[in-house]
Write an enzyme that holds these catalytic residues in place. Structure first.
Site, short mmCIF file in Angstrom:
data_model
loop_
_atom_site.label_atom_id
_atom_site.label_comp_id
_atom_site.label_asym_id
_atom_site.label_seq_id
_atom_site.Cartn_x
_atom_site.Cartn_y
_atom_site.Cartn_z
N CYS A 90 -7.47 10.23 46.32
CA CYS A 90 -6.12 10.07 46.84
C CYS A 90 -5.94 8.65 47.33
CB CYS A 90 -5.87 11.06 47.97
SG CYS A 90 -4.23 10.97 48.63
N LEU A 91 -5.67 7.76 46.44
CA LEU A 91 -5.39 6.40 46.88
C LEU A 91 -4.52 5.68 45.86
CD1 LEU A 91 -8.42 4.05 46.37
CD2 LEU A 91 -8.23 6.25 45.28
#
Lengths: 153, 554
Positions: A90-91
């Site tokens: 999640c980036l």
């Protein structure tokens, strides 16, 4: 899922096929085009060299207005991949607030490759691994290579 | 011990003057600071959520209270000493109360419009652009004006207003050879849209993008252009053009939310479906010295510091610790206390779930006897009689265990009382609801007026509020280190608790007896309220002065 979204995924698949980033293989199931399976070779210049990683790329119903979801099916020791059975990331582009609808899956795949070469410890999902990466690089490299041998051969 | 028993003897001569639940309470002007501890203030929680009356929403628009001018609301009357509270509770500010103002949605909108107008005149920008600029700077108009005067272009650019948008209103276009980068559609009849940044997409995708942002992600003030890497903010006029009318309402609501969210001295009332916001001057750093309970016009009491239900006298930091502890511990602690012992050597908690009494600790491999906690090797083979009570090793082990259990016992002592008041408040309320029904019948049969049966309502509200306070006194006490003040506090706690229990008992009396208890109940009600005020004033006063010592750091 709308026909527009399906059309877009098909088109993106075509683009990926004609211009697949090196070291990557995409498996695509006509019946369920919202889930792609990706086989990724650990980049030569990284600690993951020699490893083969299986990833799952899932398109949400709202695609392309929401980003695709990426998860590592093969265990990997990396600050940006969750160290659990989900192996989620999640980036950057993958965050809903960063993702823009014109962004393409190819960009996501390139991002993953880049992250294997150079992890981003400042936006980590595993703080302890990120810390080790920053403070004790030797130990990090050792564990990462060890995990490649154990899980990614 | 000077603080207690200021008003044991209650003025019984004037029950008629006791605060009756006034109907005016609900028509009170929302813009007026509610700083009175009226004896019949509604109590907390869901109890009153049904009491929101429509006329409250007829907020007095004329009372134009400027949001900046909260200093005008100095209710700086002198504190009334406890002696003078015997008659009745006066509308003066108590130590434990804070100043605050309740605003309706219209008033909040009004404040925003006013600020936008003001700044719009200063900057010479149209109101829509000014609104974007203000939201971009989180409603800090001084900062905005500074930035704008210094670097006009840069400020406009960073707020997503690249060039001035006074000319050329946004419109849909057909563009030759256009392919939408989102859905890959093309065609000469395709409606397309782009802001000044030139990132053009088909109108369906643009709409869908905005829909996702507004509906799913709750964004409003800072929606960026869908173009890759573009930071331009989608402005008001473009939104008007692209967003369907049902979404417009949501969009404007979200915009208004950002105003309150961005202001440090404003906070939404957390009650379900409540539309009011509260202004209060208490800042985060003040929260170790004060517990700012405010009362929304919807009758909900909550803490301005943390938005939780009223938790006076315990400060926010203690409340957080306590709730966390309870979440972690309460159920488990009870169970542990009842079902487990600790290994005499390493103090691991061990559950014995059947089988023989020869225990081997999994962790440290210590072998001991479950019955006497003594070392197993001393038991030989005849342990089943376990007559080893006087043996020293077992004795020591039990001592050590007792000490570690003591801290658990201490916690459970406070927790049980905390939980008990919470539970009792619910039961009191149930009884009240049942009683109320009967009172309505009584009213019909005996011809008593509505006003005359309201003493039950007042009593019930007092019970709710006092129990809420009592509940938190136990969390407060758990973290309190002993000093001279704790005794006064405990006396106050005891007095309040006794008064509450008395009232609660009367409350449970059969309906036909209640009428006879009316005067007594009214007295008790007012006594409870007074004890509560005394307790809260004492704790608040000492909190302000930093006199309490806690066994944790706040």
């Amino acid at each position: 899922m709308s026909t527009g979204a399906k059309k877009r995924i098909m088109r993106e698949y075509g683009e990926c096929m004609s211009d697949t980033p090196p070291g990557m293989k995409i498996t695509f199931d006509e019946q369920n085009m919202t889930e792609w399976e990706i086989l990724l070779d650990g980049p030569e210049q990284s600690v993951y060299a020699g490893g083969h990683f299986k990833l799952k790329l899932t398109f949400p119903n709202e695609y392309p207005f929401k980003p695709p979801v990426v998860s590592f099916k093969t265990k990997i020791y990396h600050p940006n991949v969750s160290n659990d059975d989900k192996g989620s990331m999640c980036l950057g582009l993958l965050r809903p607030e960063e993702w823009k609808p014109p962004n393409k899956v190819v960009a996501v795949l390139r991002l993953i490759q880049t992250l294997l070469i150079e992890p981003n410890p400042d936006d980590a999902i595993e703080p302890s691994i990120a810390n080790e990466y920053k403070e004790n690089r030797k130990e990090f490299d050792k564990t990462a290579k060890d995990w490649v041998k154990r899980y990614a051969k | 011990m000077t603080l207690k028993r200021a008003s044991d003897d209650i003025d019984r001569s004037e029950p008629a003057k006791k605060p009756t639940p006034d109907t005016t309470l609900h028509t009170a002007l929302p813009a007026t600071p509610l700083t009175t501890a009226s004896a019949n203030m509604d109590s907390d929680d869901e109890f009153n959520s049904s009491q929101v009356s429509d006329d409250e929403f007829m907020a007095d628009q004329d009372s134009d209270v400027s949001i900046e001018d909260d200093s005008d609301f100095d209710i700086d009357q002198d504190d009334v000493g406890f002696e003078s509270q015997d008659k009745d509770i006066k509308p003066t500010k108590q130590t434990y109360e804070v100043d605050f103002i309740v605003y309706s949605p219209d008033q909040i909108q009004g404040h925003q419009d006013k600020q936008v107008d003001e700044v719009s005149n200063i900057l010479g920008q149209p109101p829509e652009s000014t609104a974007i600029l203000l939201r971009h700077e989180r409603w800090n108009k001084e900062r905005l004006i500074d930035h704008y005067m210094e670097k006009q272009e840069e400020t406009l650019e960073s707020a997503g207003l690249g060039e001035t948008s006074t000319t050329n209103p946004p419109r849909l276009e057909h563009v030759k050879g256009f392919v939408c980068d989102i859905c890959c559609e093309d065609g000469p009849d395709l409606d397309t849209f782009a802001m000044r940044c030139g990132h053009r997409f088909c109108v369906d995708c643009y709409k869908q993008y905005l829909y996702t942002k507004i509906k799913d992600e709750g964004e409003a003030a800072r929606i960026r252009c869908p173009g890759d890497g573009c930071n331009r903010i989608v402005d008001h006029k473009s939104l008007d053009l692209l967003v369907s009318s049902d979404l417009q309402a949501r969009y404007h609501e979200l915009l208004m939310r950002t105003y309150v969210d961005d202001k440090e001295n404003l906070r939404w009332c957390p009650a379900p479906n409540c539309v009011y916001a509260i202004q209060c001057g208490v800042r985060d750093k003040d929260l170790i010295r004060t517990v700012p309970t405010v009362r929304c016009d919807c009758s909900h009491f909550f803490c301005f510091g943390c938005s939780l239900n009223d938790h006076q006298p315990a400060p926010c930091a203690l409340v957080r610790k306590w709730l966390k502890k309870c979440e972690d511990d309460s159920e488990t602690a009870n169970w542990i206390s009842a079902n487990t012992k600790e290994c005499p050597k390493c103090h691991s908690t061990i559950e014995k779930n059947g089988g023989c009494n020869h225990m081997t600790c999994r962790k440290c491999r210590n072998e001991f006897c479950w019955m006497c906690m003594g070392v197993w090797s001393e038991h030989g083979t005849s342990w089943y009689n376990c007559n080893r009570f006087e043996e020293k090793s077992g004795h020591d082990a039990r001592d050590a265990q007792a000490r570690s259990r003591q801290s658990l016992e201490r916690y459970l002592h406070y927790y049980n009382r905390f939980a008990n008041h919470e539970q009792s408040a619910k039961l009191d309320k149930d009884i009240y609801l049942k009683t109320e029904k009967k009172m309505t019948q009584l009213q019909n049969t005996t011809g008593m007026s509505w006003i005359e049966v309201q003493f039950l309502d007042a009593a019930s509200q007092a019970l709710q509020q006092c129990r809420q306070t009592l509940k938190w006194t136990y969390a407060f006490a758990y973290y309190l280190a002993r000093n001279n003040l704790t005794e006064i506090f405990e006396e106050n706690q005891k007095d309040l608790e006794m008064a509450v229990e008395n009232l609660s008992e009367m409350f449970e009396k059969p309906i036909d007896l209640l009428q006879g208890l009316k005067v007594e109940m009214m007295d008790k009600t007012s006594y409870c309220n007074k004890r509560r005020v005394i307790l809260l004033n004492d704790t608040a006063d000492n909190l302000q002065k930093g006199n309490w010592e806690f066994n944790v750091t706040l």
